[in-house]
Design a protein around this motif. Structure first.
Motif, PDB file in Angstrom:
ATOM      1  N   ASN A  82      -0.852   3.351  13.111  1.00  0.00           N
ATOM      2  CA  ASN A  82      -1.559   4.052  14.735  1.00  0.00           C
ATOM      3  C   ASN A  82      -0.188   5.634  14.906  1.00  0.00           C
ATOM      4  O   ASN A  82       0.672   4.890  14.229  1.00  0.00           O
ATOM      5  CB  ASN A  82      -0.796   1.860  15.137  1.00  0.00           C
ATOM      6  N   ASP A  83      -0.148   5.428  15.967  1.00  0.00           N
ATOM      7  CA  ASP A  83       0.774   6.429  17.068  1.00  0.00           C
ATOM      8  C   ASP A  83       1.845   5.997  16.889  1.00  0.00           C
ATOM      9  O   ASP A  83       2.730   6.932  17.384  1.00  0.00           O
ATOM     10  CB  ASP A  83       0.411   7.173  17.360  1.00  0.00           C
ATOM     11  N   ILE A  84       2.415   4.588  16.465  1.00  0.00           N
ATOM     12  CA  ILE A  84       4.105   4.557  17.536  1.00  0.00           C
ATOM     13  C   ILE A  84       4.764   3.891  16.140  1.00  0.00           C
ATOM     14  O   ILE A  84       6.231   2.819  15.583  1.00  0.00           O
ATOM     15  CB  ILE A  84       4.361   3.093  17.753  1.00  0.00           C
ATOM     16  N   GLY A  85       4.183   4.137  14.624  1.00  0.00           N
ATOM     17  CA  GLY A  85       4.438   3.848  13.587  1.00  0.00           C
ATOM     18  C   GLY A  85       4.403   2.430  12.923  1.00  0.00           C
ATOM     19  O   GLY A  85       4.364   2.510  11.330  1.00  0.00           O
ATOM     20  N   GLY A  86       3.343   1.732  12.841  1.00  0.00           N
ATOM     21  CA  GLY A  86       2.828   0.798  13.119  1.00  0.00           C
ATOM     22  C   GLY A  86       1.648   0.612  11.869  1.00  0.00           C
ATOM     23  O   GLY A  86       1.301   1.923  11.315  1.00  0.00           O
ATOM     24  N   PHE A  87       1.373  -0.150  10.825  1.00  0.00           N
ATOM     25  CA  PHE A  87      -0.111   0.233   9.402  1.00  0.00           C
ATOM     26  C   PHE A  87      -0.115  -0.785   9.653  1.00  0.00           C
ATOM     27  O   PHE A  87       0.110  -2.282   9.457  1.00  0.00           O
ATOM     28  CB  PHE A  87       0.818   1.185   8.401  1.00  0.00           C
ATOM     29  N   ASN A  88      -1.590  -0.994   8.821  1.00  0.00           N
ATOM     30  CA  ASN A  88      -2.122  -2.573   8.353  1.00  0.00           C
ATOM     31  C   ASN A  88      -2.656  -2.019   6.761  1.00  0.00           C
ATOM     32  O   ASN A  88      -3.602  -0.860   6.579  1.00  0.00           O
ATOM     33  CB  ASN A  88      -2.610  -2.554   9.750  1.00  0.00           C
ATOM     34  N   ASP A  89      -2.684  -2.475   5.960  1.00  0.00           N
ATOM     35  CA  ASP A  89      -3.629  -2.454   5.235  1.00  0.00           C
ATOM     36  C   ASP A  89      -4.601  -3.039   4.950  1.00  0.00           C
ATOM     37  O   ASP A  89      -5.136  -4.204   5.166  1.00  0.00           O
ATOM     38  CB  ASP A  89      -2.789  -3.257   3.377  1.00  0.00           C
ATOM     39  N   ARG A  90      -6.030  -2.225   4.991  1.00  0.00           N
ATOM     40  CA  ARG A  90      -7.285  -2.358   5.300  1.00  0.00           C
ATOM     41  C   ARG A  90      -8.209  -3.814   4.321  1.00  0.00           C
ATOM     42  O   ARG A  90      -8.743  -4.261   4.682  1.00  0.00           O
ATOM     43  CB  ARG A  90      -8.244  -1.398   5.958  1.00  0.00           C
ATOM     44  N   ILE A  91      -8.300  -2.814   3.445  1.00  0.00           N
ATOM     45  CA  ILE A  91      -8.762  -3.383   1.984  1.00  0.00           C
ATOM     46  C   ILE A  91      -8.133  -2.370   0.669  1.00  0.00           C
ATOM     47  O   ILE A  91      -7.627  -1.857   0.659  1.00  0.00           O
ATOM     48  CB  ILE A  91     -10.742  -3.019   2.325  1.00  0.00           C
ATOM     49  N   ALA A  92      -8.114  -3.681  -0.357  1.00  0.00           N
ATOM     50  CA  ALA A  92      -7.911  -3.130  -1.518  1.00  0.00           C
ATOM     51  C   ALA A  92      -8.450  -3.880  -2.747  1.00  0.00           C
ATOM     52  O   ALA A  92      -9.693  -4.913  -2.582  1.00  0.00           O
ATOM     53  CB  ALA A  92      -6.748  -3.838  -1.870  1.00  0.00           C
ATOM     54  N   VAL A  93      -8.739  -2.688  -3.446  1.00  0.00           N
ATOM     55  CA  VAL A  93      -9.547  -3.804  -4.640  1.00  0.00           C
ATOM     56  C   VAL A  93      -8.497  -2.886  -5.870  1.00  0.00           C
ATOM     57  O   VAL A  93      -7.937  -2.534  -5.985  1.00  0.00           O
ATOM     58  CB  VAL A  93     -10.164  -1.716  -5.215  1.00  0.00           C
ATOM     59  N   ALA A  94      -8.718  -3.491  -7.351  1.00  0.00           N
ATOM     60  CA  ALA A  94      -7.547  -3.142  -8.690  1.00  0.00           C
ATOM     61  C   ALA A  94      -8.541  -2.884  -9.688  1.00  0.00           C
ATOM     62  O   ALA A  94      -9.736  -3.619 -10.287  1.00  0.00           O
ATOM     63  CB  ALA A  94      -6.989  -4.410  -9.033  1.00  0.00           C
ATOM     64  N   SER A  95      -8.038  -2.089 -10.177  1.00  0.00           N
ATOM     65  CA  SER A  95      -8.586  -2.244 -11.894  1.00  0.00           C
ATOM     66  C   SER A  95      -8.395  -3.584 -12.948  1.00  0.00           C
ATOM     67  O   SER A  95      -7.462  -4.322 -12.285  1.00  0.00           O
ATOM     68  CB  SER A  95      -7.742  -1.186 -12.690  1.00  0.00           C
ATOM     69  N   SER A  96      -8.453  -3.429 -13.397  1.00  0.00           N
ATOM     70  CA  SER A  96      -9.072  -5.007 -14.294  1.00  0.00           C
ATOM     71  C   SER A  96      -9.908  -5.419 -16.097  1.00  0.00           C
ATOM     72  O   SER A  96     -10.148  -4.146 -16.345  1.00  0.00           O
ATOM     73  CB  SER A  96     -10.347  -5.926 -13.297  1.00  0.00           C
ATOM     74  N   GLY A  97      -9.019  -5.717 -16.377  1.00  0.00           N
ATOM     75  CA  GLY A  97      -8.680  -6.065 -18.072  1.00  0.00           C
ATOM     76  C   GLY A  97      -8.064  -4.627 -18.496  1.00  0.00           C
ATOM     77  O   GLY A  97      -7.161  -3.891 -17.719  1.00  0.00           O
ATOM     78  N   THR A  98      -7.961  -5.036 -19.880  1.00  0.00           N
ATOM     79  CA  THR A  98      -7.650  -3.707 -20.632  1.00  0.00           C
ATOM     80  C   THR A  98      -8.769  -3.375 -22.110  1.00  0.00           C
ATOM     81  O   THR A  98      -8.385  -2.614 -22.802  1.00  0.00           O
ATOM     82  CB  THR A  98      -6.765  -4.771 -22.128  1.00  0.00           C
ATOM     83  N   GLY A  99      -9.811  -2.924 -21.062  1.00  0.00           N
ATOM     84  CA  GLY A  99     -11.163  -2.526 -22.160  1.00  0.00           C
ATOM     85  C   GLY A  99     -10.906  -0.763 -21.624  1.00  0.00           C
ATOM     86  O   GLY A  99     -12.241  -0.444 -22.139  1.00  0.00           O
ATOM     87  N   GLY A 100     -10.622   0.104 -21.355  1.00  0.00           N
ATOM     88  CA  GLY A 100     -10.240   1.016 -21.216  1.00  0.00           C
ATOM     89  C   GLY A 100     -10.747   1.753 -19.859  1.00  0.00           C
ATOM     90  O   GLY A 100     -11.075   1.093 -18.764  1.00  0.00           O
ATOM     91  N   TYR A 101     -12.339   2.300 -19.770  1.00  0.00           N
ATOM     92  CA  TYR A 101     -12.955   3.001 -18.406  1.00  0.00           C
ATOM     93  C   TYR A 101     -13.426   2.116 -17.876  1.00  0.00           C
ATOM     94  O   TYR A 101     -13.385   0.924 -18.599  1.00  0.00           O
ATOM     95  CB  TYR A 101     -13.722   3.948 -19.475  1.00  0.00           C
ATOM     96  N   GLY A 102     -13.473   1.946 -16.466  1.00  0.00           N
ATOM     97  CA  GLY A 102     -14.352   1.121 -15.910  1.00  0.00           C
ATOM     98  C   GLY A 102     -14.292   1.410 -14.481  1.00  0.00           C
ATOM     99  O   GLY A 102     -13.649   2.676 -13.719  1.00  0.00           O
ATOM    100  N   THR A 103     -14.824   0.410 -13.933  1.00  0.00           N
ATOM    101  CA  THR A 103     -15.074   0.573 -12.331  1.00  0.00           C
ATOM    102  C   THR A 103     -14.904  -1.187 -11.418  1.00  0.00           C
ATOM    103  O   THR A 103     -15.460  -1.861 -12.349  1.00  0.00           O
ATOM    104  CB  THR A 103     -15.617   1.335 -12.234  1.00  0.00           C
ATOM    105  N   GLN A 104     -13.978  -0.917 -10.738  1.00  0.00           N
ATOM    106  CA  GLN A 104     -14.204  -2.152  -9.649  1.00  0.00           C
ATOM    107  C   GLN A 104     -14.133  -2.307  -8.223  1.00  0.00           C
ATOM    108  O   GLN A 104     -14.248  -0.680  -7.669  1.00  0.00           O
ATOM    109  CB  GLN A 104     -13.088  -2.936  -9.499  1.00  0.00           C
ATOM    110  N   LEU A 105     -15.653  -3.024  -7.218  1.00  0.00           N
ATOM    111  CA  LEU A 105     -15.717  -2.387  -5.797  1.00  0.00           C
ATOM    112  C   LEU A 105     -14.699  -3.786  -5.581  1.00  0.00           C
ATOM    113  O   LEU A 105     -14.799  -4.786  -5.525  1.00  0.00           O
ATOM    114  CB  LEU A 105     -17.454  -2.610  -6.031  1.00  0.00           C
ATOM    115  N   SER A 106     -13.844  -3.437  -4.216  1.00  0.00           N
ATOM    116  CA  SER A 106     -13.733  -4.205  -3.148  1.00  0.00           C
ATOM    117  C   SER A 106     -14.351  -5.530  -2.571  1.00  0.00           C
ATOM    118  O   SER A 106     -16.017  -4.949  -2.630  1.00  0.00           O
ATOM    119  CB  SER A 106     -13.020  -3.165  -2.252  1.00  0.00           C
ATOM    120  N   GLY A 107     -14.140  -6.293  -1.848  1.00  0.00           N
ATOM    121  CA  GLY A 107     -14.482  -6.971  -0.881  1.00  0.00           C
ATOM    122  C   GLY A 107     -15.486  -6.020   0.075  1.00  0.00           C
ATOM    123  O   GLY A 107     -15.071  -4.924   0.645  1.00  0.00           O
TER     124      GLY A 107
END
Length: 124
Positions: free
Chosen positions: A49-74
């Motif tokens: 926001n304009d006064i320094g406040g923040f909010n993390d809205r959505i997150a996603v993580a890499s997963s596993g150790t198999g090399g190249y991949g993709t993940q989709l958030s909720g």
């Protein structure tokens, strides 16, 4: 080859301004990665926001150790309001070195709908 990785500072955050059309509805965040490490990287959207406040809205993580991949958030389903907020894409690798790369972040969104004015005679 189009991907980035941290050379030092595993806890560092890479970020970039997210500029969708005002009034768009952001639905999902997708991460494209290369990950051969037991730790996962994280990506997320933060709203400020304009006064320094923040909010993390959505997150996603890499997963596993198999090399190249993709993940989709909720599902997010948030209408972006640039008159009141700014939005940032973030990525934290959690490890330094070539075992964890960010190859892309993609936000799925819908453009704002516009009401069409129709004269009363056409509505009948």
């Amino acid at each position: 080859g189009g991907c980035i990785y941290a050379t030092s500072g595993a806890g560092e955050v890479f970020n970039i301004h997210l500029d969708l059309p005002h009034g768009s509805r952001a639905d999902y965040l997708r991460i494209y990665y290369y990950d051969t490490n037991s730790a996962d990287s994280e990506a997320w959207i933060t709203c400020y926001n304009d006064i320094g406040g923040f909010n993390d809205r959505i997150a996603v993580a890499s997963s596993g150790t198999g090399g190249y991949g993709t993940q989709l958030s909720g599902y997010l389903g948030e209408v972006f309001d640039y008159a009141s907020y700014s939005y940032v894409l973030n990525w934290r690798p959690n490890v330094a070195g070539t075992t964890m790369w960010l190859c892309g972040l993609r936000v799925a969104y819908r453009l704002p709908t516009k009401e069409v004015y129709l004269p009363a005679i056409l509505k009948q």
